[in-house]
Every structure is written in C-alpha cells, then in structure tokens.
Design a protein around this motif. Structure first.
Motif, PDB file in Angstrom:
ATOM      1  N   THR A 168       0.823  -1.217   0.000  1.00  0.00           N
ATOM      2  CA  THR A 168       0.000   0.000   0.000  1.00  0.00           C
ATOM      3  C   THR A 168       0.856   1.266   0.000  1.00  0.00           C
ATOM      4  N   GLY A 169       2.128   1.135   0.411  1.00  0.00           N
ATOM      5  CA  GLY A 169       2.984   2.325   0.539  1.00  0.00           C
ATOM      6  C   GLY A 169       2.663   3.134   1.784  1.00  0.00           C
ATOM      7  N   LEU A 170       1.776   2.605   2.642  1.00  0.00           N
ATOM      8  CA  LEU A 170       1.399   3.360   3.846  1.00  0.00           C
ATOM      9  C   LEU A 170       2.570   3.422   4.823  1.00  0.00           C
ATOM     10  N   LEU A 171       2.824   4.613   5.337  1.00  0.00           N
ATOM     11  CA  LEU A 171       3.907   4.852   6.310  1.00  0.00           C
ATOM     12  C   LEU A 171       5.236   4.266   5.831  1.00  0.00           C
ATOM     13  N   MET A 172       5.544   4.510   4.584  1.00  0.00           N
ATOM     14  CA  MET A 172       6.827   4.049   4.043  1.00  0.00           C
ATOM     15  C   MET A 172       7.668   5.252   3.628  1.00  0.00           C
ATOM     16  N   ASP A 173       8.956   5.191   3.954  1.00  0.00           N
ATOM     17  CA  ASP A 173       9.932   6.143   3.410  1.00  0.00           C
ATOM     18  C   ASP A 173      10.760   5.349   2.432  1.00  0.00           C
ATOM     19  N   GLY A 174      10.387   5.386   1.180  1.00  0.00           N
ATOM     20  CA  GLY A 174      11.050   4.512   0.209  1.00  0.00           C
ATOM     21  C   GLY A 174      10.750   3.079   0.569  1.00  0.00           C
ATOM     22  N   TYR A 296      -0.848  11.940  10.434  1.00  0.00           N
ATOM     23  CA  TYR A 296       0.552  11.889  10.895  1.00  0.00           C
ATOM     24  C   TYR A 296       1.395  12.903  10.114  1.00  0.00           C
ATOM     25  N   LYS A 297       1.210  12.903   8.789  1.00  0.00           N
ATOM     26  CA  LYS A 297       2.014  13.816   7.960  1.00  0.00           C
ATOM     27  C   LYS A 297       1.718  15.282   8.293  1.00  0.00           C
ATOM     28  N   ASP A 298       0.466  15.553   8.679  1.00  0.00           N
ATOM     29  CA  ASP A 298       0.085  16.931   9.028  1.00  0.00           C
ATOM     30  C   ASP A 298       0.442  17.272  10.477  1.00  0.00           C
ATOM     31  N   GLY A 299       1.061  16.350  11.158  1.00  0.00           N
ATOM     32  CA  GLY A 299       1.461  16.612  12.545  1.00  0.00           C
ATOM     33  C   GLY A 299       0.287  16.593  13.514  1.00  0.00           C
ATOM     34  N   LYS A 300      -0.825  15.967  13.112  1.00  0.00           N
ATOM     35  CA  LYS A 300      -2.007  15.986  13.996  1.00  0.00           C
ATOM     36  C   LYS A 300      -2.099  14.750  14.880  1.00  0.00           C
ATOM     37  N   ALA A 301      -1.325  13.732  14.579  1.00  0.00           N
ATOM     38  CA  ALA A 301      -1.354  12.522  15.420  1.00  0.00           C
ATOM     39  C   ALA A 301       0.036  11.896  15.402  1.00  0.00           C
ATOM     40  N   LEU A 303       3.132   9.103  15.499  1.00  0.00           N
ATOM     41  CA  LEU A 303       3.366   7.908  14.695  1.00  0.00           C
ATOM     42  C   LEU A 303       2.861   6.641  15.397  1.00  0.00           C
ATOM     43  N   ASN A 304       3.049   6.549  16.715  1.00  0.00           N
ATOM     44  CA  ASN A 304       2.637   5.301  17.378  1.00  0.00           C
ATOM     45  C   ASN A 304       1.126   5.089  17.297  1.00  0.00           C
ATOM     46  N   SER A 305       0.336   6.176  17.353  1.00  0.00           N
ATOM     47  CA  SER A 305      -1.116   6.035  17.218  1.00  0.00           C
ATOM     48  C   SER A 305      -1.484   5.658  15.789  1.00  0.00           C
ATOM     49  N   VAL A 306      -0.866   6.345  14.842  1.00  0.00           N
ATOM     50  CA  VAL A 306      -1.229   6.140  13.436  1.00  0.00           C
ATOM     51  C   VAL A 306      -0.791   4.753  12.978  1.00  0.00           C
ATOM     52  N   GLU A 307       0.420   4.376  13.333  1.00  0.00           N
ATOM     53  CA  GLU A 307       0.900   3.048  12.943  1.00  0.00           C
ATOM     54  C   GLU A 307       0.023   1.975  13.597  1.00  0.00           C
TER      55      GLU A 307
END
Ligand code: FAD
Ligand code: DLZ
Ligand code: SF4
Length: 523
Positions: A168-174, A296-301, A303-307
């Motif tokens: 899905t490419g979700l939460l991936m950096d490369g 997460y990208k917008d800084g609203k949540a 990483l541990n919650s989003v992941e």
C-alpha cells in the motif's frame, strides 16, 4: 439447460456488501441491471444475533437500497416479513430469477464460508450464467494470502503486515518504514491514568427506517440477547463518515497509547468504533488508513497512534481474513487444548462478582460492542484459562457483537484467544492473571475479589485459573520458548503453594459449575 441470453443482469448484494464501489456494480449500466437485496430468515437466525446487530444490518440495507434507487438503480428489495419470503439467499435468488428473467447473475463472493458454499452451488442450480467475483474491498486477495502462507513455517501477522505496508505504501519512506520501525506497539500499552476520559463519539438517533427495524426486531426476535435502548450505530455512509471524522479529529491522537487501557463504565475510550461500518461496507478500510497517515504527515497525530491504527486494519484485519479462508472449514472444529467446559450462564446475564467481566458483559449487552482488550484479555482470557469449549465461545462472540461475521470473529476467537489452532496464529496463548487486568484497568479497585490475594477465599479467580491453565497444559506449552520461563517460576513456588493455586482454581470451577446448573448452554 439452455442459457438465457436476454434480460438484465441480476446483482444480489449481501448485507455486508453495502458499497456502490462493489465489484459487481462497478462499470455496470443502470438500465441493464436489477439489484437484489434480501432480508432472509436463514441469516437472521443461524445464530441468535444480538438485537442491535439485526437492526444495524437491516437498517443499513434499507438505507442503502433507498440511496441506490435515488441514484437511478433498480432495486428489488425483499423484506423479512414478505409473505413469500423464501428464507434463504438461494431461495430468494431463485424467486428473483423467475421475476426478472435475467441473462446472468453477478455476485461478489461472500465473506463467510457457510454462505459461499451455497453460492457456489448456484451455477448448477440456476438456468442462467452465474459469475462469482472476488471481493476486492480487501488489500490482499484470498489467493494472495494463500500464496504468502504457502511453504512458510510461521504465519505470524507481523511479516504479513510488512508486506501490506509495502504493497500500500502506507507509512513508508522509500523501502523503509516511517520512523525506522515497523511496529510501535511497545509505546501503546499505557495504563489508564486517574480520570482518563475520551471525547464522546457521535451518536446517531434512530430515524424512521431504523425505528421500523427496531420494532421488527422487538416483535420477531424478542428472545435474542441484548438491549435496543442504546442503539446509536451509523447506518448510512454519511453517518459512518461523520463517525470517522470525529475519530480522526478527536481520538486518533490518543488511540495508540491507550489502546490497551480499560476504564469501568467508559466503553469506547479512544477506539474508533468504526468496525461495524467497515465490515458492512459503509467505509473503505484503505481510505481510513490513508486518512490516518495524512494526520501523521500533518502533525495531527503521533506515529505510534497512526501506525497502531493502520496495523489493526491492513495488518490484523487483512490477516485474519486470509487466515480464515486458509483454515476453513476445520478452524471451526479446532480444539488443540481439548477445552470442554460449557460457557457460564453469566456471559448472558452479566451477573458475576468479577467486576472486569461484569463490566465487559454489560457493555456487550448494551452496545453490542466491547473493545479489543476487553474481548481479548478479560472475556477471552477467562474462557481460555477456565477451559471453555471453543464452539461455545465462538458462538457467543458471533452472537453478541454488532461487527461479528465469522471471517473475522472465528480467527480471533479460536486462534488468537483460545489457541485452539495449536499456535498457527499466535506464538503463545494470551493467558494472564489478575495482575495484567489490574495494571491495564481500574476494575480491581472496586471488585468483590482481591487481585493481590493469590489463593483461598476472596482471591481474584484469574490468579489461580492462570496457574491451573499453565499446569494442565504443561506438556503442550513448555517447549514454547516464549513460555518456558514461566514454568521455572511455577517450579520455584514449591508444592504447597502450587497445591493452593490448584485447589483454589478447582474450587472456583466447581462452584461455578454448580451455580450454572451444569454450565447451561444458551438455546
Ligand atoms: P479499533 O480499536 O478502533 O481498531 C480499528 C479497526 O481495526 C477496527 O475497526 C477493525 O476493523 C480493525 N481491527 C482491530 N483489531 C482487529 C482484529 N484483531 N481483527 C480484525 N480486525 C481488527 N472484529 C470485528 O470486526 N468483528 C468481530 O467479530 C471481532 N471479534 C473479535 C473477537 C475477539 C475474541 C477479539 C480478541 C477481537 C475481535 N475483533 C473483531 C477485533 C477487534 O476487537 C474489533 O475489531 C474492535 O474491537 C472493533 O472496535 P473498533 O472499531 O473501535 O476498533
Ligand atoms: C448478519 C446478517 C443478518 C442478520 N441478516 C442478513 C439478511 O437478512 N440479509 C443479508 O443479506 N445479510 C444478512 N446478514 C449478513 C450476512 O450474514 C452476510 O452478508 C454474510 O455473512 C456474508 O457471508
Ligand atoms: Fe477482575 Fe480479578 Fe480484578 Fe476482580 S480482582 S476485577 S476478578 S481481575
């Protein structure tokens, strides 16, 4: 049999396929299609579903049919009380074929094995072409999961989840996971602090359609479990989106840290409460994950919650569905630990002095919902360590939750909770003593039992049942390297203490059995 070449395409849509983006509708011409939706007795009664679950499904189906008609589709909707109702999907499709003379039937595969078995008989039964399409509302197809599972020694969710992240490419950096780790679960185990409270989620008052379904269920299913007083589930896509908006705006931020917390009387905490809408088809699971990632990208949540949220959906939800189709039909009969006790009557009444269980059962009765840790570590843990028969536990979970369909319920209950599959899904049984519940909740402070008391009268039953479970399954579990150490602790206790644990557990089980008059099974 001569196949029909004229007439429309008949598209049956099942109660958990309520999306206009369904594979059987995609690209279809409205003037060449008759959609069939069916309220049928077989589905309403194959177990005695919680009243809220039946209302939810019928109301969502009726709203969806109205929405489709408004959008210009022809919908043939069969109500449960239709005097000619054939009672089953197959019977209703047969009647619809007589009414509409279709040249073909196009249906998306069923979520449940039981229903899929009957659909697979349709090509032989009906005098027109039948096409069964894959359900592409999942990230992974059943075939893809099978391929992933093939030749693997271990089917652990974590490895599958990483594949889904890549796909899905979700939460991936490369090709690397965002933040450097695949999984932030270790940050998601905060006990509830004093006064922990979450914002109220949106509640949807029953409209006229829902009220009709409530009246129907009160009349026809009066003896089913559960209360209808607090029915507030989203029944349309619009409502489900409002529920999702509120979750992302107000609760996602704390979802991670307090994912495992339990607070007496606070039934939802920071959970999304979206499973009913996702499972019905009102919400697209991948879209929800993309929204979480955006937060997460917008800084609203964090990483541990989003992941954590994304892992529940493209990890666990996808995984259990693949696991279900891989393991059916034998998963329903699996009983690796040979658990044979009946389900205690208090699972239906909630009448027990164990405050944790009483609160989870109350929430289950009032809301047709309990959150994951309540299902796993309180209700499920009790069934595991008390040795309740998987079939009884499976039936209970399938009955009582508004989000329960066998494809998701069964792997969670049989494999995750009861270890009935012998460890294919879980690397070890999720057995725990009262300590865990005490750490993660505020239940114990006001319980008739003492969590710090290990044995004897007034001791928390989870404490002795835990060791009773460990002791009686030693042969099976000791070789497991994730458990072996526990037996060193057991051995160090010495015979007297061990005997006290075993006697306390046996006295508890005997008293329960007597109180339950032979561990009554709900008819
Ligand atoms: P959240 O905590 O907000 O999680 C977000 C989403 O992740 C959920 O909506 C759900 O779609 C998904 N999810 C989370 N955990 C799981 C999981 N273990 N398996 C599959 N999806 C998951 N879920 C069902 O949808 N139907 C069931 O019948 C069901 N039975 C369960 C039985 C047991 C014994 C256990 C331990 C878990 C069960 N679950 C089931 C999984 C989970 O408990 C529910 O999905 C969750 O409590 C729903 O509430 P929520 O939407 O607030 O979830
Ligand atoms: C759960 C349920 C119930 C109670 N009733 C119906 C129904 O009358 N008609 C329907 O289409 N679906 C119903 N469902 C959901 C089905 O059981 C669900 O679609 C199957 O699990 C698919 O495999
Ligand atoms: Fe549950 Fe034991 Fe705590 Fe009571 S003391 S709430 S039974 S864990």
């Amino acid at each position: 049999m001569a196949e029909q070449t004229t007439g429309p395409i008949l598209v049956p849509i099942l109660g958990d396929q309520l999306t206009r983006d369904l594979a059987s509708l995609r690209g279809r011409a409205k003037d060449d299609t008759v959609i069939l939706m069916m309220e049928v007795w077989d589905e309403a009664t194959y177990v005695k579903h919680h009243k809220q679950k039946i209302v939810l499904i019928f109301s969502a189906m009726r709203h969806f049919a109205a929405e489709l008609r408004q959008a210009g589709w022809t919908v043939d909707y069969v109500q449960l009380t239709d005097p000619d109702n054939a009672g089953s999907f197959t019977g209703e499709v047969a009647r619809a074929i007589e009414r509409h003379n279709p040249r073909a039937v196009h249906i998306v595969e069923a979520g449940e094995w039981r229903v899929q078995q009957s659909i697979e008989e349709w090509p032989d039964k009906f005098d027109c072409n039948v096409e069964i399409l894959p359900d592409d509302r999942f990230v992974s197809s059943i075939a893809e999961f099978r391929e992933w599972a093939e030749d693997r020694d271990s089917l652990r969710m974590e490895f599958f989840y990483r594949e889904m992240r890549r796909k899905t490419g979700l939460l991936m950096d490369g090709d690397k996971p965002a933040g450097g780790e695949w999984n932030y679960d270790s940050e998601n185990r905060k006990p509830p602090k004093e006064g922990l409270a979450a914002p109220q989620r949106p509640l949807f008052e029953p409209d006229a359609i829902t009220q009709e379904c409530i009246d129907l269920v009160e009349e026809k299913f009066a003896d089913h479990f559960g209360s209808l007083d607090s029915f507030r589930w989203p029944v349309t896509r619009d409502q489900a989106e409002k529920a999702a908006d509120a979750f992302f705006a107000e609760r996602l931020e704390c979802f991670g840290p307090y994912q495992d917390a339990m607070v007496h009387g606070q039934d939802d905490l920071f959970h999304s409460m979206l499973s009913t809408s996702i499972n019905l088809g009102l919400l697209d699971p991948l879209e929800l994950c993309q929204r979480a990632e955006q937060a997460y990208k917008d800084g609203k949540a964090p990483l541990n919650s989003v992941e954590g949220f994304i892992r529940q959906i493209i990890g666990w939800r996808e995984y259990v569905r693949g696991f279900y189709w891989l393991q059916m039909p034998h998963l329903r009969r699996a009983n690796a630990l040979n658990a044979q006790r009946g389900l205690p009557e208090f699972f239906w009444t909630g009448e027990t002095d164990m405050r944790c269980l009483a609160d989870c059962i109350r929430s289950t009765r009032d809301n047709a919902h309990a959150h994951h840790i309540q299902r796993l570590m309180v209700l499920g843990n009790f069934c595991l360590i008390a040795g309740i028969s998987p079939r009884e536990v499976q039936d209970w979970y399938l009955v009582v939750y508004a989000d329960a369909y066998e494809w998701v319920e069964l792997p969670n209950v049989a494999a995750m909770v009861l270890y009935a599959d012998g460890g294919e899904l879980a690397s070890k049984p999720y057995a725990a003593s009262g300590n865990y519940i005490n750490k993660m909740s505020n239940y114990c402070s006001d319980c008739a039992y003492s969590v710090s008391k290990k044995t004897g009268e007034g001791a928390c039953p989870f404490n002795a049942l835990y060791w009773h479970f460990m002791d009686r399954h030693r042969d099976t579990l000791e070789a497991n390297h994730r458990i072996g150490r526990i037996y060193s602790n057991w051995d160090r206790m010495g015979e007297e203490k061990q005997a006290a644990y075993l006697e306390t557990a046996e006295a508890f089980l005997e008293a329960l059995e007597a109180a339950n008059k032979g561990w009554a099974r709900k008819p």
